[in-house]
Enzyme design. Structure first.
Site, PDB file in Angstrom:
ATOM      1  N   THR A  30      -7.534   3.659   2.447  1.00 40.62           N
ATOM      2  CA  THR A  30      -7.017   4.028   1.129  1.00 40.62           C
ATOM      3  C   THR A  30      -5.496   4.013   1.093  1.00 40.62           C
ATOM      4  O   THR A  30      -4.910   3.747   0.049  1.00 40.62           O
ATOM      5  CB  THR A  30      -7.545   5.401   0.672  1.00 40.62           C
ATOM      6  OG1 THR A  30      -7.189   6.384   1.627  1.00 40.62           O
ATOM      7  CG2 THR A  30      -9.044   5.376   0.489  1.00 40.62           C
ATOM      8  N   ILE A  47      -3.106  11.645   7.500  1.00 47.08           N
ATOM      9  CA  ILE A  47      -2.583  12.886   6.919  1.00 47.08           C
ATOM     10  C   ILE A  47      -2.184  13.875   8.014  1.00 47.08           C
ATOM     11  O   ILE A  47      -1.251  14.660   7.831  1.00 47.08           O
ATOM     12  CB  ILE A  47      -3.586  13.514   5.917  1.00 47.08           C
ATOM     13  CG1 ILE A  47      -2.907  14.591   5.058  1.00 47.08           C
ATOM     14  CG2 ILE A  47      -4.811  14.025   6.623  1.00 47.08           C
ATOM     15  CD1 ILE A  47      -1.853  14.092   4.123  1.00 47.08           C
ATOM     16  N   ALA A  79       0.008   8.490   3.037  1.00 44.43           N
ATOM     17  CA  ALA A  79      -0.976   9.087   3.939  1.00 44.43           C
ATOM     18  C   ALA A  79      -2.372   9.159   3.330  1.00 44.43           C
ATOM     19  O   ALA A  79      -2.526   9.396   2.133  1.00 44.43           O
ATOM     20  CB  ALA A  79      -0.533  10.495   4.328  1.00 44.43           C
ATOM     21  N   CYS A  80      -3.347   8.955   4.204  1.00 42.07           N
ATOM     22  CA  CYS A  80      -4.749   9.165   3.846  1.00 42.07           C
ATOM     23  C   CYS A  80      -5.455   9.709   5.077  1.00 42.07           C
ATOM     24  O   CYS A  80      -4.820   9.940   6.115  1.00 42.07           O
ATOM     25  CB  CYS A  80      -5.398   7.883   3.334  1.00 42.07           C
ATOM     26  SG  CYS A  80      -5.706   6.624   4.592  1.00 42.07           S
ATOM     27  N   GLY A  81      -6.747   9.859   5.002  1.00 39.18           N
ATOM     28  CA  GLY A  81      -7.492  10.426   6.122  1.00 39.18           C
ATOM     29  C   GLY A  81      -7.370   9.623   7.398  1.00 39.18           C
ATOM     30  O   GLY A  81      -7.170  10.180   8.476  1.00 39.18           O
TER      31      GLY A  81
END
Length: 97
Positions: A16, A42, A9-11
């Site tokens: 990323t 996320i 998970a990332c934004g």
């Protein structure tokens, strides 16, 4: 052989998390683990976590999530990425028991 499910998970669930997902997948495969890796935002982690064995993220995972997780910002900065590798492999090893 068991296939482990890893949530990355990332934004945004795109940029990323792609870097992290590739590193985690390669790390696990090089150490004999069969894995499937799913990338998400996320904000999706809380509702999806129970279906995964491990969460690796570039941001903090909500405290309500009980699935083992690793904060992997080191993969993006390049500073002490080996420590993140070690933590992931420790968790993967504990899942085998």
């Amino acid at each position: 052989m068991k296939t482990y499910r890893i949530l990355v998970a990332c934004g945004s669930g795109i940029a990323t998390s792609t870097v992290i997902a590739n590193r985690v997948k390669n790390l696990c495969q090089e150490n004999g683990y069969t894995v499937t890796v799913t990338q998400v935002k996320i904000t999706e982690v809380e509702s999806r976590a129970r279906d995964y064995d491990l969460i690796v993220s570039s941001t903090r995972v909500p405290s309500s999530v009980t699935t083992p997780s690793v904060f992997a910002i080191n993969y993006l900065t390049g500073v002490n990425a080996a420590a993140t590798d070690k933590k992931i492999l420790e968790i993967m090893g504990s899942l085998e028991k």
